[in-house]
Design a protein around this motif. Structure first.
Motif, PDB file in Angstrom:
ATOM      1  N   SER A  40      42.229  63.666  29.533  1.00  0.00           N
ATOM      2  CA  SER A  40      43.572  63.353  30.004  1.00  0.00           C
ATOM      3  C   SER A  40      44.141  64.474  30.880  1.00  0.00           C
ATOM      4  O   SER A  40      44.551  64.238  32.003  1.00  0.00           O
ATOM      5  CB  SER A  40      44.485  63.093  28.809  1.00  0.00           C
ATOM      6  OG  SER A  40      45.743  62.668  29.237  1.00  0.00           O
ATOM      7  N   CYS A  41      44.123  65.713  30.375  1.00  0.00           N
ATOM      8  CA  CYS A  41      44.726  66.827  31.131  1.00  0.00           C
ATOM      9  C   CYS A  41      43.694  67.748  31.775  1.00  0.00           C
ATOM     10  O   CYS A  41      44.053  68.629  32.551  1.00  0.00           O
ATOM     11  CB  CYS A  41      45.647  67.645  30.229  1.00  0.00           C
ATOM     12  SG  CYS A  41      44.775  68.591  28.951  1.00  0.00           S
ATOM     13  N   ARG A  74      41.967  70.185  30.548  1.00  0.00           N
ATOM     14  CA  ARG A  74      41.826  71.558  30.054  1.00  0.00           C
ATOM     15  C   ARG A  74      40.518  71.697  29.284  1.00  0.00           C
ATOM     16  O   ARG A  74      40.064  70.760  28.641  1.00  0.00           O
ATOM     17  CB  ARG A  74      43.005  71.939  29.164  1.00  0.00           C
ATOM     18  CG  ARG A  74      44.314  72.038  29.931  1.00  0.00           C
ATOM     19  CD  ARG A  74      45.453  72.505  29.083  1.00  0.00           C
ATOM     20  NE  ARG A  74      45.676  71.593  27.963  1.00  0.00           N
ATOM     21  CZ  ARG A  74      46.306  71.937  26.845  1.00  0.00           C
ATOM     22  NH1 ARG A  74      46.776  73.162  26.694  1.00  0.00           N
ATOM     23  NH2 ARG A  74      46.478  71.058  25.874  1.00  0.00           N
ATOM     24  N   CYS A 125      47.680  66.296  24.159  1.00  0.00           N
ATOM     25  CA  CYS A 125      47.590  64.947  24.735  1.00  0.00           C
ATOM     26  C   CYS A 125      47.531  63.884  23.648  1.00  0.00           C
ATOM     27  O   CYS A 125      48.133  62.819  23.782  1.00  0.00           O
ATOM     28  CB  CYS A 125      46.382  64.840  25.655  1.00  0.00           C
ATOM     29  SG  CYS A 125      46.580  65.750  27.205  1.00  0.00           S
ATOM     30  N   ARG A 181      49.877  60.466  25.242  1.00  0.00           N
ATOM     31  CA  ARG A 181      49.510  60.362  26.648  1.00  0.00           C
ATOM     32  C   ARG A 181      48.318  59.425  26.845  1.00  0.00           C
ATOM     33  O   ARG A 181      48.230  58.714  27.833  1.00  0.00           O
ATOM     34  CB  ARG A 181      49.186  61.755  27.173  1.00  0.00           C
ATOM     35  CG  ARG A 181      48.972  61.825  28.640  1.00  0.00           C
ATOM     36  CD  ARG A 181      48.888  63.264  29.082  1.00  0.00           C
ATOM     37  NE  ARG A 181      48.601  63.290  30.491  1.00  0.00           N
ATOM     38  CZ  ARG A 181      48.475  64.381  31.184  1.00  0.00           C
ATOM     39  NH1 ARG A 181      48.619  65.548  30.601  1.00  0.00           N
ATOM     40  NH2 ARG A 181      48.215  64.334  32.448  1.00  0.00           N
TER      41      ARG A 181
END
Length: 101
Positions: free
Chosen positions: A31-32, A34, A66, A71
């Motif tokens: 999702s992000c 990282r 997340c 998210r």
């Protein structure tokens, strides 16, 4: 056994199933984006929402932020986060249809 203990056991089983087939070395949150070194924790999310469905295709590892933010529920256009498709149900590609008329 309490309901909380049952929940913890189910989560631990999901984590074991997910990491049994994958390496944490190159992991990034889908999702992000990282990396493992940039997050405080990695959670295993059940893509179909069923905590008892530990099919490898149903599990995705998300960073804690997340996962807790929900998210993953909003970003279902991302392939890794979308609910899994039943196996062998996708339509055949044109090259697999054989000769045309």
């Amino acid at each position: 056994m309490t309901e909380d203990q049952d929940d913890r056991d189910a989560r631990e089983q999901a984590r074991r199933e997910y990491w049994k087939r994958r390496s944490a070395k190159g992991w990034r949150c889908p999702s992000c984006r990282r990396s493992r070194s940039e997050v405080d924790r990695v959670d295993v999310h059940h893509r179909d929402g069923n905590p008892n469905n530990n099919d490898p295709d149903n599990l995705v590892a998300l960073c804690r932020r997340c996962h807790l933010s929900g998210r993953h529920d909003r970003d279902v256009d991302q392939e890794a986060l979308a609910p899994p498709q039943p196996r062998y149900t996708s339509p055949p590609s044109p090259r697999n249809l054989g000769p045309g008329p």
